[in-house]
Design a protein around this motif. Structure first.
Motif, short mmCIF file in Angstrom:
data_model
loop_
_atom_site.label_atom_id
_atom_site.label_comp_id
_atom_site.label_asym_id
_atom_site.label_seq_id
_atom_site.Cartn_x
_atom_site.Cartn_y
_atom_site.Cartn_z
N ARG A 140 4.26 1.03 -1.71
CA ARG A 140 4.06 0.23 -0.52
C ARG A 140 4.24 1.13 0.70
O ARG A 140 5.26 1.80 0.84
CB ARG A 140 5.03 -0.94 -0.49
CG ARG A 140 4.90 -1.89 -1.67
CD ARG A 140 5.83 -3.09 -1.53
NE ARG A 140 5.47 -3.90 -0.38
CZ ARG A 140 6.26 -4.86 0.13
NH1 ARG A 140 7.45 -5.10 -0.41
NH2 ARG A 140 5.86 -5.56 1.17
N VAL A 155 3.48 2.11 -8.07
CA VAL A 155 2.67 1.74 -6.92
C VAL A 155 3.53 1.86 -5.67
O VAL A 155 4.72 1.55 -5.68
CB VAL A 155 2.08 0.31 -7.04
CG1 VAL A 155 1.07 0.24 -8.17
CG2 VAL A 155 3.18 -0.71 -7.26
N SER A 212 0.59 -6.85 0.12
CA SER A 212 1.34 -5.89 -0.68
C SER A 212 1.60 -4.58 0.06
O SER A 212 2.64 -3.96 -0.10
CB SER A 212 0.57 -5.58 -1.98
OG SER A 212 -0.62 -4.86 -1.70
N ASP A 235 -4.46 -2.94 -0.52
CA ASP A 235 -3.28 -3.19 0.31
C ASP A 235 -3.18 -4.64 0.76
O ASP A 235 -2.16 -5.06 1.32
CB ASP A 235 -3.22 -2.25 1.51
CG ASP A 235 -4.44 -2.33 2.41
OD1 ASP A 235 -5.15 -3.35 2.37
OD2 ASP A 235 -4.69 -1.37 3.15
N TYR A 272 0.08 -1.99 -0.73
CA TYR A 272 -0.08 -0.95 -1.75
C TYR A 272 -1.05 0.12 -1.24
O TYR A 272 -2.17 -0.17 -0.84
CB TYR A 272 -0.64 -1.54 -3.04
CG TYR A 272 0.33 -2.36 -3.86
CD1 TYR A 272 1.70 -2.24 -3.72
CD2 TYR A 272 -0.14 -3.28 -4.81
CE1 TYR A 272 2.58 -2.99 -4.49
CE2 TYR A 272 0.73 -4.02 -5.59
CZ TYR A 272 2.08 -3.88 -5.43
OH TYR A 272 2.95 -4.62 -6.20
N VAL A 298 -5.67 -0.35 -6.61
CA VAL A 298 -4.89 -1.33 -5.85
C VAL A 298 -5.56 -1.57 -4.51
O VAL A 298 -6.32 -0.75 -4.01
CB VAL A 298 -3.43 -0.88 -5.64
CG1 VAL A 298 -2.68 -0.87 -6.95
CG2 VAL A 298 -3.36 0.49 -4.95
#
Length: 443
Positions: free
Chosen positions: A225, A223, A209, A176, A211, A174
């Motif tokens: 945050r 996932v 996101s 961010d 993430y 992922v």
């Protein structure tokens, strides 16, 4: 992303700075340094002498520095500064002066230097002065700029990689900055049709996101945050909590099954959970271990000497009809667990724990990884009451640095994801270089 190989391999990578190079990744070669009669070694020499423009030889020995852009891709692509790679724990076994003499007699340039420039492997080589360098440094195997993974970037212009995990021999990562989930092969093959972005990168156009972690449990991907502001009832106050999304991944999209707030409160949105792993207990209740980025899980305490106070928050899901902010579920804090002081980091950027308790925790600021063990976990099952990181006095932990360049400068400056590939190798992802002069161009 980064990958590391065993110390017995002495790989030489041919790289080039020009997009117009006649060479492709097929020209990537592994050359033996055991004798100068190696066919691969002479093949590399021929490739150098026959090539157009200035090509350089870079070695993957840690003691001499591992190339950040090791694969044969134009540095134009590498300029995004987000990298994936693999590393090994093995100490260096070859003597660097021996390699220096072999390359010199072969007439090849060393680590990007021209023939009339001094070699970085001379007596002034900084890392050579550190007698423990080879024992305390990971060994690079291969890496690749993130932008070279995908044929179709789905309109993405930046990749701020923040976490990585491997499931059934496939890599998931992922960023961010994006709502998409990256999926690719562990070989890091450039532009492979198997490397895809899953989901809409702009799922929520008004925000990134955030993430910072990803792991899989029973077919769902979790996932995290990092830290999101939640308004109070009067909309004048509020606080910061991480959010954990449960995703059901399809071929090119995903479904958000649930979004649950974490009970643990942070001081702001920039230092929340920076990594996470999950394990079931004997009753199949899932527990999540969230890694705080800041010492003491704090964003405000920024003393330069405040190191070795890392924290992990153990959480379990509590089903509710509706909590205070309208969410149907909440990840309750079970307890906060101290990371051993031997992980004396200014920050904590990623965590991985194997099914039998091997632990890797990275520092972005320190470009290093703490390797240790945890008790209270066996065969992928956690005992939430017994889980602890092993004490510092059992000699089971160590801190290893990521490879330096030929002048002993940090080049893996922004490690934000880590995952055990096997007992001897780690895969890592890094964020992009910080702009406006906040980091060296080497990053």
């Amino acid at each position: 992303m980064y990958t590391m190989a065993s110390a017995e391999e002495s790989n030489l990578l041919l790289t080039h700075p020009s997009p117009s190079s006649p060479f492709s990744q097929r020209d990537y070669a592994s050359a033996s340094s055991h004798d100068d009669d190696s066919g691969d070694f002479h093949r590399l020499r021929r490739m150098y002498s026959e090539g157009n423009g200035h090509y350089t030889m870079k070695q993957s020995y840690l003691s001499a520095g591992s190339s950040r852009h090791a694969l044969c891709v134009p540095l134009l692509l590498a300029g995004l500064g987000i990298t994936i790679g693999v590393f090994s724990f093995y100490p260096l076994v070859a003597e660097q002066r021996s390699l220096h003499s072999r390359l010199s007699t072969a007439g090849l340039p060393l680590l990007g230097s021209r023939h009339d420039e001094p070699s970085v492997l001379d007596e002034d080589y900084k890392c050579k002065r550190d007698d423990s360098y080879s024992k305390n440094t990971l060994k690079g195997a291969y890496d690749l700029p993130y932008a070279a993974l995908f044929r179709d970037t789905r309109g993405e212009k930046k990749f701020e990689a923040s976490a990585v995990t491997i499931v059934n021999d496939e890599v998931y990562s992922v960023c961010d900055s994006s709502w998409a989930i990256s999926k690719f092969t562990r070989e890091l093959s450039p532009f492979s049709k198997e490397n895809v972005l899953i989901g809409d990168p702009d799922r929520k156009e008004e925000e990134d996101s955030g993430y910072e972690a990803i792991f899989e449990h029973e077919g769902l991907f979790y996932v995290v945050r990092e830290s999101v502001f939640h308004e109070g009832h009067d909309h004048d106050d509020g606080d910061y909590h991480a959010i954990i999304e449960e995703l059901d991944l399809h071929d090119d999209d995903y479904t958000v099954v649930r979004e649950c707030r974490c009970e643990f409160t942070f001081e702001g949105d920039s230092k929340g959970f920076e990594g996470a792993v999950g394990f079931p207990d004997e009753n199949d209740q899932l527990y999540i271990l969230g890694l705080c980025e800041g010492n003491h899980c704090s964003e405000k305490r920024k003393k330069k000497n405040d190191v070795g106070n890392g924290r992990v928050v153990l959480m379990k899901k509590a089903e509710e009809e509706e909590d205070d902010d309208g969410s149907p579920c909440l990840w309750e804090t079970v307890r906060v667990i101290n990371i051993p002081e031997s992980a004396a980091f200014l920050d904590y950027s990623a965590i991985d724990i194997t099914a039998n308790g091997r632990v890797a925790i990275t520092s972005q600021e320190g470009s290093a990884v703490w390797l240790g063990h945890a008790s209270g976990i066996s065969d992928g099952v956690i005992d939430p009451d017994a889980f602890e990181f092993n004490d510092d006095d059992d000699d089971s932990s160590s801190v290893l640095q990521f490879p330096k360049d030929g002048s002993c400068h940090t080049i893996y400056c922004n490690i934000e994801g880590i995952h055990f590939m096997n007992d001897d190798m780690l895969m890592a992802v890094s964020d992009k270089m910080k702009s406006k002069g906040r980091q060296s161009y080497r990053c």
